[in-house]
Scaffold this motif. Sequence first.
Motif, PDB file in Angstrom:
ATOM      1  N   UNK A 127       0.837  -1.202   0.000  1.00 26.33           N
ATOM      2  CA  UNK A 127       0.000   0.000   0.000  1.00 26.33           C
ATOM      3  C   UNK A 127       0.875   1.257   0.000  1.00 26.33           C
ATOM      4  N   UNK A 128       1.889   1.268   0.856  1.00 25.59           N
ATOM      5  CA  UNK A 128       2.813   2.411   0.919  1.00 25.59           C
ATOM      6  C   UNK A 128       3.490   2.622  -0.432  1.00 25.59           C
ATOM      7  N   UNK A 129       3.974   1.533  -1.019  1.00 29.74           N
ATOM      8  CA  UNK A 129       4.652   1.608  -2.317  1.00 29.74           C
ATOM      9  C   UNK A 129       3.702   2.106  -3.404  1.00 29.74           C
ATOM     10  N   UNK A 130       2.462   1.639  -3.380  1.00 32.47           N
ATOM     11  CA  UNK A 130       1.503   1.980  -4.427  1.00 32.47           C
ATOM     12  C   UNK A 130       1.205   3.473  -4.453  1.00 32.47           C
ATOM     13  N   UNK A 131       0.938   4.070  -3.298  1.00 33.33           N
ATOM     14  CA  UNK A 131       0.622   5.496  -3.279  1.00 33.33           C
ATOM     15  C   UNK A 131       1.825   6.349  -3.710  1.00 33.33           C
ATOM     16  N   UNK A 132       3.027   5.900  -3.349  1.00 32.12           N
ATOM     17  CA  UNK A 132       4.220   6.625  -3.784  1.00 32.12           C
ATOM     18  C   UNK A 132       4.362   6.553  -5.309  1.00 32.12           C
ATOM     19  N   UNK A 133       4.151   5.365  -5.870  1.00 37.11           N
ATOM     20  CA  UNK A 133       4.244   5.198  -7.324  1.00 37.11           C
ATOM     21  C   UNK A 133       3.192   6.038  -8.045  1.00 37.11           C
ATOM     22  N   UNK A 134       1.990   6.100  -7.478  1.00 38.82           N
ATOM     23  CA  UNK A 134       0.922   6.891  -8.094  1.00 38.82           C
ATOM     24  C   UNK A 134       1.300   8.371  -8.142  1.00 38.82           C
ATOM     25  N   UNK A 135       1.891   8.873  -7.076  1.00 41.09           N
ATOM     26  CA  UNK A 135       2.305  10.278  -7.054  1.00 41.09           C
ATOM     27  C   UNK A 135       3.400  10.555  -8.083  1.00 41.09           C
ATOM     28  N   UNK A 136       4.256   9.575  -8.323  1.00 37.50           N
ATOM     29  CA  UNK A 136       5.376   9.755  -9.252  1.00 37.50           C
ATOM     30  C   UNK A 136       4.948   9.719 -10.716  1.00 37.50           C
ATOM     31  N   UNK A 137       3.733   9.259 -10.983  1.00 37.68           N
ATOM     32  CA  UNK A 137       3.249   9.225 -12.369  1.00 37.68           C
ATOM     33  C   UNK A 137       3.276  10.615 -13.006  1.00 37.68           C
ATOM     34  N   UNK A 138       3.084  11.634 -12.214  1.00 37.35           N
ATOM     35  CA  UNK A 138       3.092  13.004 -12.746  1.00 37.35           C
ATOM     36  C   UNK A 138       4.446  13.358 -13.362  1.00 37.35           C
ATOM     37  N   UNK A 139       5.523  12.858 -12.779  1.00 34.16           N
ATOM     38  CA  UNK A 139       6.863  13.189 -13.262  1.00 34.16           C
ATOM     39  C   UNK A 139       7.347  12.220 -14.334  1.00 34.16           C
ATOM     40  N   UNK A 140       6.799  10.998 -14.309  1.00 34.08           N
ATOM     41  CA  UNK A 140       7.197   9.996 -15.293  1.00 34.08           C
ATOM     42  C   UNK A 140       6.493  10.214 -16.626  1.00 34.08           C
ATOM     43  N   UNK A 141       5.229  10.673 -16.578  1.00 30.17           N
ATOM     44  CA  UNK A 141       4.426  10.833 -17.797  1.00 30.17           C
ATOM     45  C   UNK A 141       5.088  11.720 -18.860  1.00 30.17           C
ATOM     46  N   UNK A 142       5.667  12.879 -18.506  1.00 31.85           N
ATOM     47  CA  UNK A 142       6.303  13.708 -19.553  1.00 31.85           C
ATOM     48  C   UNK A 142       7.506  13.026 -20.201  1.00 31.85           C
ATOM     49  N   UNK A 143       8.166  12.141 -19.467  1.00 30.98           N
ATOM     50  CA  UNK A 143       9.354  11.456 -19.990  1.00 30.98           C
ATOM     51  C   UNK A 143       8.986  10.220 -20.799  1.00 30.98           C
ATOM     52  N   UNK A 144       8.024   9.474 -20.283  1.00 27.55           N
ATOM     53  CA  UNK A 144       7.608   8.241 -20.972  1.00 27.55           C
ATOM     54  C   UNK A 144       6.147   7.942 -20.626  1.00 27.55           C
ATOM     55  N   UNK A 145       5.266   8.255 -21.557  1.00 26.52           N
ATOM     56  CA  UNK A 145       3.849   8.017 -21.328  1.00 26.52           C
ATOM     57  C   UNK A 145       3.550   6.525 -21.181  1.00 26.52           C
ATOM     58  N   UNK A 146       4.313   5.707 -21.890  1.00 24.32           N
ATOM     59  CA  UNK A 146       4.143   4.251 -21.801  1.00 24.32           C
ATOM     60  C   UNK A 146       4.418   3.750 -20.388  1.00 24.32           C
ATOM     61  N   UNK A 147       5.544   4.182 -19.826  1.00 25.07           N
ATOM     62  CA  UNK A 147       5.923   3.771 -18.473  1.00 25.07           C
ATOM     63  C   UNK A 147       4.906   4.255 -17.459  1.00 25.07           C
ATOM     64  N   UNK A 148       4.430   5.491 -17.650  1.00 29.58           N
ATOM     65  CA  UNK A 148       3.435   6.051 -16.726  1.00 29.58           C
ATOM     66  C   UNK A 148       2.145   5.236 -16.747  1.00 29.58           C
ATOM     67  N   UNK A 149       1.748   4.777 -17.943  1.00 31.65           N
ATOM     68  CA  UNK A 149       0.531   3.976 -18.047  1.00 31.65           C
ATOM     69  C   UNK A 149       0.688   2.627 -17.349  1.00 31.65           C
ATOM     70  N   UNK A 150       1.851   1.995 -17.525  1.00 29.56           N
ATOM     71  CA  UNK A 150       2.102   0.721 -16.842  1.00 29.56           C
ATOM     72  C   UNK A 150       2.072   0.898 -15.325  1.00 29.56           C
TER      73      UNK A 150
END
Length: 411
Positions: free
Chosen positions: A292-315
């Motif tokens: 659960x802790x890991x999941x919420x952290x990963x969700x928050x990081x999607x904002x920074x990953x999406x501009x670099x790699x939309x594919x990775x952000x979707x996964x």
Amino acid sequence: MKERLFTRSYMFILAANFLLFFGFWLLIPILPFYLKETYSCPEAMLGAILCCYTVSGLCVRPFSGFLMDKFPRKPIYILCYFVCASIFLGYMTAGVLTWFIVLRALHGIAFSSVTVGGNTLCVDITPSSRRGEALGYYGLTNNTAMALGPMTGLFMHDHVSYEGIFITGMLFSLVGLLCAICVKARTPESIKNRQQEKQQTETATTNSKLSLDRFILIKGIPVSIALLMLSIPYGATTNFVAMYAREIHLDVPSGFFFTPMAVGMGASRLVAGKKVDQGYITQCIHVGLYPVILAFFMLSMCRFIAPESMNAAEWIFFAVPLLLGIGFGIIFPAMNTLYINLAPNNQRATATSTYLTAWDVGIGIGILSSGVIAQHFTFYMVYLIGSVLCTVSLIFFVCKVTPHYNKNKLR
């Protein structure tokens, strides 16, 4: 030889619970859009309006637990279920925002009561030796509804009017009401047990009929603090994850976010329920908190990953609900059983009420604060704070709740 679990009444309570939650989850992801499109609500107001549902439920939940411990549970359960089904009709006639808020608050009152009743009836009609497993399957109906409801609601939002969505929710709830009516409230054995429990506790409660412990399980307060911190980011996720996906320009069907969550919950619940019955209650909660802790952290990081790699952000976006499902699927049956084990048997509904109240307080805080935080920092900060809160919850549970439970458990 194992006692029989899947009785006729247990199957009906599972069906009733699924249909109730399907109608509920059908609305959850589309209500923010409904409020914006119909009443032009700003984001900061969305949280406050949606939160009125939780606040109203919180106001009555302790009393519903007390009433269901003091009087026959099923008539109260059926009445509240009927109100839940009827509210959908009211939503269709809510011409002004004030009327919608009143209806949403009434829905919260009825839904909070019917969930206490359903959960407690489930405990009543199942053998104690398989309680963790029974609650696991019971919770699995919530998770299945959580997967299908939002997905259906968001699909209908693109193709059907809001009136069509409300009618669909009402029809499923009415079928669930029929299933609820078919539940046999108590077996002869449970009647005998309740009579014995009443005699054993009558003297102890004579001088404390109006004590706070009749409405709230006092011994459950420490674990309620830990649970509240977990439910804050959960509430933010279930209500605003579709908006978050749009905010970071993820071109994904956000309704499917809830499907891997339900798959993870379903798989982990089946295993966790059996482990709970073997006595690994606090251990299950410890283990469940890590994903659960890991999941919420990963969700928050999607904002920074999406501009670099939309594919990775979707996964990552769809890996998050799977982790959340696995974690919460392990936590829920263990947490529910923990509350039950801290309470005398004649306070099962009070224990369930306290458990659900703590959860709802966090959900309400999560909904209310998310809109405000998002307006100033965007939604990524909501989930980053959520990851921190879950970490604090883990530390508090290990250091404070576990020793408290081991000292005060009754079974």
